[in-house]
Enzyme design. Structure first.
Site, mmCIF file in Angstrom:
data_model
loop_
_atom_site.group_PDB
_atom_site.id
_atom_site.type_symbol
_atom_site.label_atom_id
_atom_site.label_comp_id
_atom_site.label_asym_id
_atom_site.label_seq_id
_atom_site.Cartn_x
_atom_site.Cartn_y
_atom_site.Cartn_z
ATOM 1 N N GLY A 298 32.156 26.247 97.260
ATOM 2 C CA GLY A 298 32.176 26.635 95.846
ATOM 3 C C GLY A 298 30.863 26.515 95.099
ATOM 4 N N SER B 284 27.044 25.362 89.037
ATOM 5 C CA SER B 284 28.367 25.174 89.658
ATOM 6 C C SER B 284 28.785 23.709 89.624
ATOM 7 C CB SER B 284 28.335 25.632 91.119
ATOM 8 O OG SER B 284 28.135 27.019 91.207
ATOM 9 N N ILE B 285 30.062 23.481 89.344
ATOM 10 C CA ILE B 285 30.611 22.132 89.409
ATOM 11 C C ILE B 285 30.389 21.570 90.819
ATOM 12 C CG2 ILE B 285 32.744 20.771 89.312
ATOM 13 C CD1 ILE B 285 33.741 22.814 87.144
ATOM 14 N N VAL C 112 36.514 32.991 101.533
ATOM 15 C CA VAL C 112 37.785 32.306 101.816
ATOM 16 C C VAL C 112 38.975 33.253 101.983
ATOM 17 C CG1 VAL C 112 37.080 30.122 100.745
ATOM 18 C CG2 VAL C 112 38.302 31.851 99.367
ATOM 19 N N ALA D 117 39.923 35.482 89.820
ATOM 20 C CA ALA D 117 40.898 36.507 89.437
ATOM 21 C C ALA D 117 40.093 37.715 88.963
ATOM 22 C CB ALA D 117 41.799 36.005 88.319
ATOM 23 N N TYR E 237 43.953 33.083 79.924
ATOM 24 C CA TYR E 237 43.863 32.436 81.251
ATOM 25 C C TYR E 237 44.912 33.037 82.205
ATOM 26 C CZ TYR E 237 42.375 28.762 84.493
ATOM 27 O OH TYR E 237 41.857 28.079 85.571
ATOM 28 N N LYS F 191 46.709 28.004 89.098
ATOM 29 C CA LYS F 191 46.377 26.570 89.033
ATOM 30 C C LYS F 191 47.649 25.721 89.120
ATOM 31 C CE LYS F 191 41.821 26.669 88.685
ATOM 32 N NZ LYS F 191 41.001 26.407 89.887
ATOM 33 N N THR G 68 29.879 27.732 83.178
ATOM 34 C CA THR G 68 29.400 28.014 84.540
ATOM 35 C C THR G 68 29.517 29.515 84.750
ATOM 36 O OG1 THR G 68 31.607 27.825 85.493
ATOM 37 C CG2 THR G 68 30.282 25.798 85.422
ATOM 38 N N LEU G 69 29.150 29.973 85.960
ATOM 39 C CA LEU G 69 29.293 31.396 86.289
ATOM 40 C C LEU G 69 30.732 31.859 86.076
ATOM 41 C CD1 LEU G 69 27.754 33.860 87.421
ATOM 42 C CD2 LEU G 69 28.436 33.101 89.715
ATOM 43 N N ALA G 70 31.697 31.039 86.496
ATOM 44 C CA ALA G 70 33.112 31.404 86.384
ATOM 45 C C ALA G 70 33.580 31.453 84.931
ATOM 46 C CB ALA G 70 33.983 30.445 87.182
HETATM 47 P P1 NAD Z 1 31.410 28.739 89.803
HETATM 48 O O1 NAD Z 1 31.423 30.197 89.551
HETATM 49 O O2 NAD Z 1 30.109 28.081 89.921
HETATM 50 O O3 NAD Z 1 32.286 28.390 91.095
HETATM 51 C C1 NAD Z 1 33.326 29.218 91.571
HETATM 52 C C2 NAD Z 1 33.072 29.429 93.041
HETATM 53 O O4 NAD Z 1 34.103 30.187 93.655
HETATM 54 C C3 NAD Z 1 31.744 30.180 93.293
HETATM 55 O O5 NAD Z 1 30.894 29.406 94.088
HETATM 56 C C4 NAD Z 1 32.199 31.423 94.038
HETATM 57 O O6 NAD Z 1 31.265 31.838 95.013
HETATM 58 C C5 NAD Z 1 33.484 30.910 94.675
HETATM 59 N N1 NAD Z 1 34.310 32.003 95.163
HETATM 60 C C6 NAD Z 1 34.927 33.001 94.471
HETATM 61 N N2 NAD Z 1 35.520 33.854 95.307
HETATM 62 C C7 NAD Z 1 35.302 33.383 96.564
HETATM 63 C C8 NAD Z 1 35.652 33.828 97.871
HETATM 64 N N3 NAD Z 1 36.364 34.952 98.057
HETATM 65 N N4 NAD Z 1 35.236 33.101 98.941
HETATM 66 C C9 NAD Z 1 34.520 31.968 98.761
HETATM 67 N N5 NAD Z 1 34.157 31.492 97.563
HETATM 68 C C10 NAD Z 1 34.544 32.206 96.476
HETATM 69 O O7 NAD Z 1 32.278 28.101 88.606
HETATM 70 P P2 NAD Z 1 32.868 26.625 88.417
HETATM 71 O O8 NAD Z 1 33.199 26.536 86.984
HETATM 72 O O9 NAD Z 1 31.973 25.629 89.023
HETATM 73 O O10 NAD Z 1 34.248 26.715 89.210
HETATM 74 C C11 NAD Z 1 34.607 25.837 90.258
HETATM 75 C C12 NAD Z 1 36.064 25.427 90.149
HETATM 76 O O11 NAD Z 1 36.264 24.678 88.965
HETATM 77 C C13 NAD Z 1 37.061 26.583 90.092
HETATM 78 O O12 NAD Z 1 38.211 26.247 90.850
HETATM 79 C C14 NAD Z 1 37.423 26.629 88.633
HETATM 80 O O13 NAD Z 1 38.711 27.168 88.443
HETATM 81 C C15 NAD Z 1 37.407 25.164 88.320
HETATM 82 N N6 NAD Z 1 37.321 24.829 86.890
HETATM 83 C C16 NAD Z 1 36.330 25.336 86.122
HETATM 84 C C17 NAD Z 1 36.261 25.008 84.772
HETATM 85 C C18 NAD Z 1 35.201 25.578 83.857
HETATM 86 O O14 NAD Z 1 35.421 25.614 82.657
HETATM 87 N N7 NAD Z 1 34.066 26.011 84.377
HETATM 88 C C19 NAD Z 1 37.224 24.133 84.231
HETATM 89 C C20 NAD Z 1 38.228 23.625 85.065
HETATM 90 C C21 NAD Z 1 38.259 23.987 86.389
HETATM 91 O O1 0WE Z 2 39.198 28.364 86.175
HETATM 92 C C1 0WE Z 2 38.356 28.795 85.415
HETATM 93 C C2 0WE Z 2 37.592 30.054 85.770
HETATM 94 C C3 0WE Z 2 38.500 31.060 86.392
HETATM 95 C C4 0WE Z 2 37.930 32.428 86.604
HETATM 96 C C5 0WE Z 2 37.013 33.028 85.760
HETATM 97 C C6 0WE Z 2 36.600 34.322 86.013
HETATM 98 C C7 0WE Z 2 35.652 35.056 85.104
HETATM 99 C C8 0WE Z 2 34.919 36.195 85.807
HETATM 100 C C9 0WE Z 2 38.428 33.133 87.666
HETATM 101 N N1 0WE Z 2 38.032 34.401 87.932
HETATM 102 C C10 0WE Z 2 37.127 34.989 87.128
HETATM 103 N N2 0WE Z 2 36.789 36.294 87.407
HETATM 104 C C11 0WE Z 2 35.797 36.940 86.775
HETATM 105 O O2 0WE Z 2 35.555 38.147 87.021
HETATM 106 N N3 0WE Z 2 38.135 28.131 84.231
HETATM 107 C C12 0WE Z 2 38.953 26.980 83.925
HETATM 108 C C13 0WE Z 2 37.161 28.570 83.207
HETATM 109 C C14 0WE Z 2 37.919 29.458 82.269
HETATM 110 O O3 0WE Z 2 38.162 30.745 82.598
HETATM 111 C C15 0WE Z 2 38.908 31.288 81.569
HETATM 112 C C16 0WE Z 2 39.150 30.313 80.596
HETATM 113 C C17 0WE Z 2 38.514 29.127 81.057
HETATM 114 C C18 0WE Z 2 38.518 27.814 80.364
HETATM 115 C C19 0WE Z 2 39.422 32.569 81.445
HETATM 116 C C20 0WE Z 2 40.148 32.893 80.315
HETATM 117 C C21 0WE Z 2 40.391 31.936 79.341
HETATM 118 C C22 0WE Z 2 39.895 30.639 79.475
#
Ligand code: NAD
Ligand code: 0WE
Length: 255
Positions: free
Chosen positions: A12, A18-19, A64, A94, A155, A162, A193-195
């Site tokens: 990840g 990234s976290i 994955v 998603a 979300y 989740k 983060t990127l996500a």
């Molecule tokens: P991030 O974008 O840095 O990490 C998400 C990772 O998922 C990326 O490294 C991406 O390459 C990987 N990924 C996506 N599709 C994939 C695939 N098909 N194969 C392999 N890897 C794949 O963002 P983040 O915020 O560090 O997210 C890490 C985790 O933390 C996620 O599960 C996210 O739901 C969770 N999370 C994020 C937040 C937030 O606000 N950022 C809050 C709570 C939980």
């Molecule tokens: O789990 C997450 C990130 C989930 C995520 C975010 C994206 C954005 C870009 C999964 N897939 C994608 N696909 C993309 O194309 N979080 C907890 C961060 C997050 O995401 C949200 C949130 C929060 C908080 C999306 C909508 C509303 C709130």
């Protein structure tokens, strides 16, 4: 040196925000040996230098959604390590269209994608990892969000994913507990983060946390990483099946 002598495989890392990267750094500081994976060739360019800066024993491709990729990670890892003590699963995805409006209109394909990448991947990884985790005080950690439990705007299908991920933590914990292997999740507060980039209204979400969370601030990747060190160390030897909130206390508030 809470993780001295432990071998940790991290899924990840996409970039320095990234976290999973904060967890990698914290684990390195605590004496763990690391191996990391990256999702795409484009990401390899970003991830490899980060991995090298913490002397990662292996840097391996892994989309994955592919059983072959997951299997390949563990066949390669078995060449350099005799076992694995820690798995970090920090992966979610998603399609963008599913993360706007309401859950009404979620497509079958969008649902399957979110569930495959964000939920099944944890089980798929653990299927392959468990043989290498036997006979060690091993543990796995995944990342969740409060949207598993409560409804947050946009979300949508990720909330459903989740919820399934958190249930998977409990079922896995029960399944592998007899082998002394622990399974937990951190439910993190929102972090840029990127996500999180391009998520509509993310600034408002962060602002709500600053106003309402008991700590009156948002949390950082480092806040999550410090709790990850604890949960994956022998300090948490009696903790499994747990969803541990690292959210400044946001989830306990009622108004
Ligand atoms: P991030 O974008 O840095 O990490 C998400 C990772 O998922 C990326 O490294 C991406 O390459 C990987 N990924 C996506 N599709 C994939 C695939 N098909 N194969 C392999 N890897 C794949 O963002 P983040 O915020 O560090 O997210 C890490 C985790 O933390 C996620 O599960 C996210 O739901 C969770 N999370 C994020 C937040 C937030 O606000 N950022 C809050 C709570 C939980
Ligand atoms: O789990 C997450 C990130 C989930 C995520 C975010 C994206 C954005 C870009 C999964 N897939 C994608 N696909 C993309 O194309 N979080 C907890 C961060 C997050 O995401 C949200 C949130 C929060 C908080 C999306 C909508 C509303 C709130």
């Amino acid at each position: 040196m809470l993780l001295q002598g432990k071998k940790a495989l991290i899924f990840g890392i996409a970039n320095e925000k990234s976290i999973a990267w904060a967890i990698a750094r914290a684990f390195h500081e605590q004496g763990a040996e690391l191996a990391v994976t990256y999702a795409t060739e484009t990401l390899e360019k970003r991830v490899r230098p980060l991995a090298e800066s913490v002397q990662a024993a292996a840097v391996l491709p892994c989309n994955v959604t592919s059983d072959d990729d997951i299997r390949h990670v563990f066949t390669e890892l078995a060449k350099v390590w005799d076992g694995v003590d820690i798995i970090i699963h920090s992966v979610a995805f998603a399609n963008k269209e599913e993360l706007k409006g309401t859950i009404v209109g979620t497509s079958r394909e969008g649902f399957a994608t979110a569930m495959d990448i964000s939920v099944y991947s944890f089980l798929g990884i653990m299927n392959q990892a468990l043989p290498m985790m036997q006979g060690r005080a091993a543990s796995a950690l995944t990342l969740s969000y409060y949207g598993a439990v409560k409804v947050f705007p946009n979300y949508n299908v990720m909330g459903v994913a989740k919820a399934a991920l958190e249930a998977s933590v409990r079922y896995l914990a029960e399944a592998v507990g007899p082998d002394g292997i622990r399974i937990n999740a951190i439910s993190a507060g929102p972090i840029r983060t990127l996500a999180a980039s391009g998520v509509n209204g993310f600034s408002q979400i962060l602002h709500n946390v600053e106003e309402r969370a008991p700590l009156r601030r948002t949390i950082t990747q480092e806040d999550v990483a410090r709790s990850a060190v604890y949960l994956c160390s022998d300090l948490a030897s009696g903790v499994t099946g747990e969803i541990h909130y690292v959210d400044g206390g946001f989830n306990v508030t009622g108004l």
